[in-house]
Write a protein that holds these residues in place. Structure first.
Motif, PDB file in Angstrom:
ATOM      1  N   ALA A 155      39.233   7.216  21.124  1.00 49.45           N
ATOM      2  CA  ALA A 155      38.521   7.649  19.912  1.00 49.45           C
ATOM      3  C   ALA A 155      37.109   7.063  19.923  1.00 49.45           C
ATOM      4  O   ALA A 155      36.924   5.892  20.269  1.00 49.45           O
ATOM      5  N   LYS A 156      36.153   7.896  19.553  1.00 48.49           N
ATOM      6  CA  LYS A 156      34.745   7.451  19.547  1.00 48.49           C
ATOM      7  C   LYS A 156      34.183   7.543  18.120  1.00 48.49           C
ATOM      8  O   LYS A 156      34.606   8.394  17.324  1.00 48.49           O
ATOM      9  N   ARG A 157      33.177   6.716  17.845  1.00 49.30           N
ATOM     10  CA  ARG A 157      32.510   6.727  16.549  1.00 49.30           C
ATOM     11  C   ARG A 157      32.088   8.152  16.193  1.00 49.30           C
ATOM     12  O   ARG A 157      31.599   8.891  17.058  1.00 49.30           O
ATOM     13  N   ASP A 158      32.322   8.521  14.959  1.00 51.26           N
ATOM     14  CA  ASP A 158      32.002   9.855  14.416  1.00 51.26           C
ATOM     15  C   ASP A 158      32.996  10.949  14.799  1.00 51.26           C
ATOM     16  O   ASP A 158      32.868  12.081  14.314  1.00 51.26           O
ATOM     17  N   ASP A 159      33.964  10.645  15.668  1.00 61.64           N
ATOM     18  CA  ASP A 159      35.025  11.627  15.903  1.00 61.64           C
ATOM     19  C   ASP A 159      35.709  11.956  14.577  1.00 61.64           C
ATOM     20  O   ASP A 159      35.836  11.095  13.696  1.00 61.64           O
ATOM     21  N   ALA A 160      36.179  13.182  14.469  1.00 63.32           N
ATOM     22  CA  ALA A 160      36.995  13.560  13.317  1.00 63.32           C
ATOM     23  C   ALA A 160      38.442  13.135  13.565  1.00 63.32           C
ATOM     24  O   ALA A 160      38.892  13.065  14.710  1.00 63.32           O
ATOM     25  N   ALA A 238      38.469   3.444  11.141  1.00 63.90           N
ATOM     26  CA  ALA A 238      38.567   4.812  10.635  1.00 63.90           C
ATOM     27  C   ALA A 238      38.485   4.799   9.120  1.00 63.90           C
ATOM     28  O   ALA A 238      38.908   3.823   8.469  1.00 63.90           O
ATOM     29  N   GLU A 239      37.929   5.848   8.565  1.00 61.49           N
ATOM     30  CA  GLU A 239      37.971   6.077   7.118  1.00 61.49           C
ATOM     31  C   GLU A 239      38.664   7.411   6.882  1.00 61.49           C
ATOM     32  O   GLU A 239      38.292   8.425   7.491  1.00 61.49           O
ATOM     33  N   ILE A 240      39.677   7.389   6.029  1.00 62.27           N
ATOM     34  CA  ILE A 240      40.362   8.643   5.711  1.00 62.27           C
ATOM     35  C   ILE A 240      40.375   8.833   4.199  1.00 62.27           C
ATOM     36  O   ILE A 240      40.377   7.859   3.429  1.00 62.27           O
ATOM     37  N   PHE A 273      45.451  12.777  15.751  1.00 71.73           N
ATOM     38  CA  PHE A 273      44.522  12.812  16.886  1.00 71.73           C
ATOM     39  C   PHE A 273      43.080  12.812  16.421  1.00 71.73           C
ATOM     40  O   PHE A 273      42.780  13.126  15.263  1.00 71.73           O
ATOM     41  N   THR A 274      42.223  12.435  17.342  1.00 71.69           N
ATOM     42  CA  THR A 274      40.787  12.391  17.071  1.00 71.69           C
ATOM     43  C   THR A 274      40.089  13.306  18.063  1.00 71.69           C
ATOM     44  O   THR A 274      40.600  13.570  19.152  1.00 71.69           O
ATOM     45  N   ALA A 275      38.912  13.793  17.669  1.00 75.51           N
ATOM     46  CA  ALA A 275      38.137  14.676  18.550  1.00 75.51           C
ATOM     47  C   ALA A 275      36.706  14.722  18.027  1.00 75.51           C
ATOM     48  O   ALA A 275      36.475  14.519  16.819  1.00 75.51           O
ATOM     49  N   PRO A 276      35.750  14.997  18.908  1.00 77.57           N
ATOM     50  CA  PRO A 276      34.378  15.177  18.422  1.00 77.57           C
ATOM     51  C   PRO A 276      34.351  16.325  17.410  1.00 77.57           C
ATOM     52  O   PRO A 276      35.121  17.292  17.542  1.00 77.57           O
ATOM     53  N   ALA A 277      33.487  16.219  16.418  1.00 81.42           N
ATOM     54  CA  ALA A 277      33.420  17.251  15.380  1.00 81.42           C
ATOM     55  C   ALA A 277      33.164  18.635  15.983  1.00 81.42           C
ATOM     56  O   ALA A 277      33.638  19.643  15.456  1.00 81.42           O
ATOM     57  N   THR A 278      32.467  18.655  17.108  1.00 78.78           N
ATOM     58  CA  THR A 278      32.170  19.942  17.758  1.00 78.78           C
ATOM     59  C   THR A 278      33.427  20.637  18.263  1.00 78.78           C
ATOM     60  O   THR A 278      33.404  21.839  18.534  1.00 78.78           O
TER      61      THR A 278
END
Lengths: 326, 326
Positions: A155-160, A238-240, A273-278
């Motif tokens: 997981a990377k910073r700014d991932d959704a 993470a912030e949810i 799961f996490t992923a880039p916003a793109t």
């Protein structure tokens, strides 16, 4: 009183109830006490072991077919969390001496039903005796495509941050089974209990999102605790948004006072799961194809820890972050 | 009273005691709750699951390091019986709530010692709680060369029957540990108890004999019972000579009255295999190279069943043919 008849001897029990489940050619009908597999070239093998103790991970009097199915499904759910496809499973079945043949028959029938549903044969195992409660340790084998494995780390910073399905049903289902949600309409209590008894491993979804996700796992110890595992492995936080976390109609009907239990209670077996916003459009298309809804619930931040934001925006203090066995 | 301190929480216990054992790169330091393997091209994967319940498969107060080592070794012994080389293992560890940290530390130390000895890393697992006795379910993974697997089925009429090492030590060791062989010199009692506690998986021998043997397995349920399994799978019978069955000096010192217990009692973890008589010289050379003695004890016949011949030539009637758990 056929239903109370003690189970037959080890070798008869294996031949009668488990050999029919060993449909993989490498199981040799359980006549060789060992399984053989010829893995496909370049595929990775994925392995997961989870044990179920009756009365600890289930209610003491849960039906044996549901116990069997849950024991298998919790392992398949882990494979789903890594985008892997199941190949088969090994079963260590440890039973009290007073186990009835009826119990064993229903247990095996539960496995048979789920083997068919998920296309996962019994490969081998061990049947033995305990003075303790029935204990079922399953090791599931799956295969994943070649290339980088899908891990908690990644997981990377700014991932959704996404989840599948609805969250918290099983934790409320356990309450319902303990008679605690008596005010809830029966159809809702049944739905929640069913979600507790019979998790739905998200295998198709896991395969579909694997090429796009940066980190993934299945939720077994509670959403907040498991997101904490992803953050710790990925060296991030993470912030949810509490309001964004998907709830079933039954969970909604149970009311806001159970909101924290829903996100810290265990046994969801949904994917996290996490992923880039793109990647969001691609993920939504993959989820539609797999037939399982996904919901974006927050994002990854640099600051360690998981913060759950109330509708007003402030972080909610959490005492319990998830389930631990000791 | 540090020794009586309760074991730490699940995640701390895993990080402190089991992550150091997860030396395989696909175990990701147990941080991902799942193991990954990239099997070598064309190799077959071999899988075995065996569960140990403390007080059932061990004495109730056996030292935890020996329990751990036995739990691992009984699985490695099965791999040895198929000529496979160990790749790693999955561990389901189910412990009572009052388990002490000292118990856990000794258990992990036992695993660490044997991992080093046999070159077999922990791949993953599950640590959970039970109201029953400590239960250890291990799934061992091995790899075998391409080609026909070495099975129980495969013994042919007139094949010779061989065993490795000495037979019956563990069954007598259990007697000794229960205080039953008080007349025996202490050094013999210690040897027999050691054979009960610490089986020696015959991995090098298994690999060496695999190309020559027609059928093979490890002896866990007693020689007569396990030879019966080979005969049943191979659709044949066997005659073995009681006088030919190899006994350790300690077992010999225990006397002839234990002769039947030696061949029907469990826990030998020696290899049992059949081969055409023409293969005997090759097998002996392979055994010398592996450093483990083998002994020819009889031969395969068409008539089903296992007959044990007394020195005079008549068949000895046997009540128990081997160990069953139910």
């Amino acid at each position: 009183m056929a239903a109370r008849k003690r189970m037959p001897g080890e070798f008869v029990a294996i031949a009668r109830y488990f050999a029919p489940l060993a449909t993989h050619p490498g199981a040799f009908g359980l006549k060789d006490d060992l399984a053989w597999l010829a893995p496909r070239a370049r595929r990775r093998l994925v392995l997961k072991t989870d044990a179920i103790v009756v009365g600890v991970h289930t209610l003491p009097r849960d039906p044996p077919d549901l116990i069997a199915r849950k024991a298998l499904r919790v392992n398949l759910s882990d494979l789903a969390g890594k985008g892997a496809s199941p190949l088969g499973y090994m079963l260590a079945l440890v039973l009290p001496g007073n186990t009835t043949e009826a119990w064993l028959a229903r247990f095996a029938a539960g496995l048979a039903a789920d083997q068919k549903l998920f296309g996962v044969p019994l490969l081998g195992g061990d049947l033995t005796r305990t003075p303790g409660p029935p204990t079922i340790a399953i090791t599931a084998l799956g295969e994943a495509p070649p290339g980088q494995p899908l891990l908690r780390a990644g997981a990377k910073r700014d991932d959704a941050v996404f989840v599948s399905g609805t969250i918290g049903d099983a934790a409320l289902g356990l309450l319902a089974l303990r008679g605690k949600l008596a005010a809830l309409p029966e159809r809702h209590r049944r739905f929640l209990a069913w979600r507790y008894h019979l998790p739905a491993p998200r295998l198709a979804l896991g395969r579909a999102i694997a090429p796009l996700a940066s980190a993934a796992m299945d939720i077994s110890d509670g959403l907040v605790g498991d997101l904490g595992h992803i953050c710790a492995a990925s060296d991030c936080g993470a912030e949810i948004d509490l309001a964004a976390i998907p709830a079933s109609p039954a969970a909604k009907a149970a009311g806001d006072r159970h909101a924290l239990r829903r996100i810290t209670g265990g046994d969801d077996y949904e994917l996290l799961f996490t992923a880039p916003a793109t990647a969001e459009a691609g993920l939504r298309a993959a989820a539609r194809k797999a037939g399982v809804p996904i919901t974006r619930i927050g994002h990854i931040v640099a600051r360690p820890g998981v913060r759950v934001l109330a509708p007003g925006g402030g972080a909610i203090p959490l005492k319990s972050r998830g389930w631990q066995h000791f």
